[in-house]
Motif scaffolding. Structure first.
Motif, mmCIF file in Angstrom:
data_model
loop_
_atom_site.group_PDB
_atom_site.id
_atom_site.type_symbol
_atom_site.label_atom_id
_atom_site.label_comp_id
_atom_site.label_asym_id
_atom_site.label_seq_id
_atom_site.Cartn_x
_atom_site.Cartn_y
_atom_site.Cartn_z
ATOM 1 N N SER A 50 0.822 -1.221 0.000
ATOM 2 C CA SER A 50 0.000 0.000 0.000
ATOM 3 C C SER A 50 0.851 1.264 0.000
ATOM 4 N N ARG A 51 1.924 1.250 -0.730
ATOM 5 C CA ARG A 51 2.839 2.385 -0.817
ATOM 6 C C ARG A 51 2.427 3.294 -1.966
ATOM 7 N N ASP A 52 2.587 4.599 -1.765
ATOM 8 C CA ASP A 52 2.358 5.561 -2.839
ATOM 9 C C ASP A 52 3.700 6.039 -3.368
ATOM 10 N N ALA A 53 3.843 6.055 -4.678
ATOM 11 C CA ALA A 53 5.042 6.576 -5.330
ATOM 12 C C ALA A 53 4.676 7.902 -5.993
ATOM 13 N N PHE A 54 5.435 8.939 -5.708
ATOM 14 C CA PHE A 54 5.192 10.232 -6.338
ATOM 15 C C PHE A 54 5.784 10.233 -7.733
ATOM 16 N N VAL A 55 4.992 10.720 -8.691
ATOM 17 C CA VAL A 55 5.436 10.791 -10.088
ATOM 18 C C VAL A 55 5.165 12.198 -10.619
ATOM 19 N N PRO A 56 6.037 12.674 -11.506
ATOM 20 C CA PRO A 56 5.812 13.998 -12.086
ATOM 21 C C PRO A 56 4.713 13.931 -13.147
ATOM 22 N N LEU A 57 3.832 14.916 -13.143
ATOM 23 C CA LEU A 57 2.781 14.942 -14.160
ATOM 24 C C LEU A 57 3.279 15.538 -15.469
ATOM 25 N N GLU A 58 4.367 16.249 -15.428
ATOM 26 C CA GLU A 58 5.017 16.726 -16.651
ATOM 27 C C GLU A 58 6.335 15.988 -16.728
ATOM 28 N N PRO A 59 6.610 15.173 -17.643
ATOM 29 C CA PRO A 59 6.077 15.026 -18.985
ATOM 30 C C PRO A 59 5.117 13.848 -19.172
ATOM 31 N N SER A 60 4.408 13.421 -18.125
ATOM 32 C CA SER A 60 3.448 12.320 -18.258
ATOM 33 C C SER A 60 2.311 12.714 -19.192
ATOM 34 N N LYS A 61 1.640 11.727 -19.748
ATOM 35 C CA LYS A 61 0.558 11.970 -20.710
ATOM 36 C C LYS A 61 -0.633 11.074 -20.404
ATOM 37 N N MET A 62 -1.809 11.593 -20.705
ATOM 38 C CA MET A 62 -3.013 10.766 -20.660
ATOM 39 C C MET A 62 -3.147 10.075 -22.009
ATOM 40 N N VAL A 63 -3.321 8.778 -21.988
ATOM 41 C CA VAL A 63 -3.559 7.990 -23.196
ATOM 42 C C VAL A 63 -4.833 7.199 -22.915
ATOM 43 N N GLY A 64 -5.900 7.598 -23.589
ATOM 44 C CA GLY A 64 -7.201 7.001 -23.271
ATOM 45 C C GLY A 64 -7.577 7.366 -21.848
ATOM 46 N N ASP A 65 -7.857 6.360 -21.034
ATOM 47 C CA ASP A 65 -8.222 6.582 -19.638
ATOM 48 C C ASP A 65 -7.071 6.341 -18.673
ATOM 49 N N SER A 66 -5.851 6.251 -19.178
ATOM 50 C CA SER A 66 -4.707 5.900 -18.349
ATOM 51 C C SER A 66 -3.639 6.986 -18.359
ATOM 52 N N LEU A 67 -2.903 7.063 -17.252
ATOM 53 C CA LEU A 67 -1.773 7.973 -17.140
ATOM 54 C C LEU A 67 -0.512 7.196 -17.506
#
Length: 127
Positions: A49-66
């Protein structure tokens, strides 16, 4: 990241690494207090149940997924700060270093106020 997406709509979305391997589910989204722009997401990896922090830039939405352009191992090895509260300037700096991102915010030991670099939580899966 696409700016026309409501950050709250990311909550509950599946997250994948750059190779298409599932990492987990977006648990919370963090906004830059100064700009109001979404900057980080906490992804529940399911591993203890660990949360990993991820940058939203340069991440992209593809369909319904990050889709996060980093390897699964790097994401899972991200610093663990817990969720449900602001990221401090020091924590943010650790994340920038972990992902080898360009640091545009002033360093944590600068004379600017913490509000200039703090990242606030906007919503979570339990909200």
């Amino acid at each position: 990241m696409q700016t026309d997406i409501d950050p709250r709509s990311l909550i509950g979305r599946k997250a994948f690494d750059r190779n298409g391997a599932k990492i987990g589910t977006v648990d919370e989204v963090y906004l830059d207090d100064a700009t109001g722009e979404p900057e980080w997401a906490a992804v529940r990896t399911g591993l203890f149940s660990r949360d990993a922090f991820v940058p939203l830039e340069p991440s992209k939405m593809v369909g319904d997924s990050l889709h996060i352009p980093y390897d699964r191992k790097l994401i899972k090895d991200a610093p663990d700060f817990g969720v449900g509260r602001h990221l401090s300037p020091e924590q943010e700096l650790q994340l920038y270093h972990h992902y080898r991102l360009d640091i545009s915010a002033p360093p944590a030991d600068s004379s600017s106020s913490a509000g200039d670099t703090d990242f606030g939580r906007i919503a979570g899966a339990d909200d």
